[in-house]
Design an enzyme around this catalytic site. Sequence first.
Site, PDB file in Angstrom:
ATOM      1  N   GLY A  16       0.857  -1.319   0.054  1.00 28.26           N
ATOM      2  CA  GLY A  16      -0.104  -0.076  -0.014  1.00 28.26           C
ATOM      3  C   GLY A  16       0.920   1.257   0.027  1.00 28.26           C
ATOM      4  O   GLY A  16       2.031   1.274   0.196  1.00 28.26           O
ATOM      5  N   LEU A  17       0.232   2.502  -0.085  1.00 24.34           N
ATOM      6  CA  LEU A  17       1.063   3.514  -0.146  1.00 24.34           C
ATOM      7  C   LEU A  17       1.630   3.992   1.077  1.00 24.34           C
ATOM      8  O   LEU A  17       1.168   3.465   2.368  1.00 24.34           O
ATOM      9  CB  LEU A  17      -0.192   4.840  -0.544  1.00 24.34           C
ATOM     10  CG  LEU A  17      -0.751   4.632  -1.888  1.00 24.34           C
ATOM     11  CD1 LEU A  17      -1.878   5.716  -1.837  1.00 24.34           C
ATOM     12  CD2 LEU A  17       0.042   5.025  -3.057  1.00 24.34           C
ATOM     13  N   SER A  18       2.553   4.991   0.973  1.00 23.09           N
ATOM     14  CA  SER A  18       3.194   5.335   2.124  1.00 23.09           C
ATOM     15  C   SER A  18       2.108   6.223   3.104  1.00 23.09           C
ATOM     16  O   SER A  18       1.355   6.802   2.542  1.00 23.09           O
ATOM     17  CB  SER A  18       4.295   6.263   1.744  1.00 23.09           C
ATOM     18  OG  SER A  18       4.858   6.962   3.106  1.00 23.09           O
ATOM     19  N   GLY A  19       2.052   5.590   4.526  1.00 21.29           N
ATOM     20  CA  GLY A  19       1.233   6.301   5.264  1.00 21.29           C
ATOM     21  C   GLY A  19      -0.137   5.317   5.346  1.00 21.29           C
ATOM     22  O   GLY A  19      -0.944   6.011   6.053  1.00 21.29           O
ATOM     23  N   ALA A  20      -0.528   4.298   4.571  1.00 19.44           N
ATOM     24  CA  ALA A  20      -1.727   3.805   4.483  1.00 19.44           C
ATOM     25  C   ALA A  20      -1.839   3.037   5.806  1.00 19.44           C
ATOM     26  O   ALA A  20      -2.870   2.619   5.922  1.00 19.44           O
ATOM     27  CB  ALA A  20      -1.605   2.825   3.337  1.00 19.44           C
ATOM     28  N   GLY A  21      -0.863   2.595   6.474  1.00 17.29           N
ATOM     29  CA  GLY A  21      -0.961   1.857   7.803  1.00 17.29           C
ATOM     30  C   GLY A  21      -0.080   0.312   7.870  1.00 17.29           C
ATOM     31  O   GLY A  21      -0.508  -0.433   8.848  1.00 17.29           O
ATOM     32  N   LYS A  22       0.574   0.058   6.865  1.00 13.32           N
ATOM     33  CA  LYS A  22       1.287  -1.067   6.815  1.00 13.32           C
ATOM     34  C   LYS A  22       1.965  -1.488   8.029  1.00 13.32           C
ATOM     35  O   LYS A  22       2.003  -2.324   8.740  1.00 13.32           O
ATOM     36  CB  LYS A  22       2.139  -1.278   5.655  1.00 13.32           C
ATOM     37  CG  LYS A  22       1.400  -0.839   4.280  1.00 13.32           C
ATOM     38  CD  LYS A  22       2.656  -1.184   3.076  1.00 13.32           C
ATOM     39  CE  LYS A  22       3.582  -0.031   3.169  1.00 13.32           C
ATOM     40  NZ  LYS A  22       2.974   1.425   3.039  1.00 13.32           N
ATOM     41  N   SER A  90       5.839  -1.805  -2.314  1.00 11.97           N
ATOM     42  CA  SER A  90       5.918  -2.921  -3.362  1.00 11.97           C
ATOM     43  C   SER A  90       4.619  -2.472  -4.304  1.00 11.97           C
ATOM     44  O   SER A  90       3.796  -3.157  -4.420  1.00 11.97           O
ATOM     45  CB  SER A  90       5.575  -4.363  -2.924  1.00 11.97           C
ATOM     46  OG  SER A  90       4.568  -4.514  -1.641  1.00 11.97           O
TER      47      SER A  90
END
Length: 189
Positions: A16-22, A90
């Site tokens: 997921g995008l940067s800041g999405a919560g991964k 990714s």
Amino acid sequence: MEQIMQHRGVTVWFTGLSGAGKTTITQAVATELRNQGCRVEVLDGDIVRENLTKGLGFSKADRDENIRRIGFVSQLLTRNGVIVLVSAISPYRAVREEVRGKIGQFVEVYVNAPLAVCEQRDVKGLYKKARAGEIQQFTGISDPYEPPLNPEVECRTDLETLDESVNKVFAALEEMGYLPIHFRAKMAV
Ligand code: ADP
């Protein structure tokens, strides 16, 4: 003697995008698994880039190489019965599918929040820099992100709580037979 929880090896891949919560979801899942005596390893994109893939940049070729190396380590750990949690943007679908095919025991988690939400969170201040042109090839701003077409799990972190997101991950691991059924429910008891 240390209590070892019986479980199968699996790679849980958070994209997921940067800041999405991964990172946030990964850490919460890892903590709960460790508390239950599971063998867990976390491969965090930022940390991997300081070590295993140091020197790689953000071109498509370098991003794909980054993912392949993470995938290779994940494969080794997975076949030794470890629960591997990968947290990496990714962005490219094809290489994610490639590592899925190699590892086999693979659960893809699409950590999804709209770009505007990620940008507003701006956890690391990177979106501001990307908008100002201080960072090139920034995913979502000046570089592509290809969302999974058929992820095993999707966490909408703009609409659900962290606990709900974590629950979805555990539910999938239970349903797919990587963890005993009601694993998370029993943890709360
Ligand atoms: P990433 O690792 O994808 O770059 P982070 O985990 O570092 O993202 O940041 C995500 C931010 O979103 C954190 O500040 C976190 O507290 C917040 N957040 C809000 N709701 C959720 C949720 N349901 N799951 C995960 N993070 C959430």
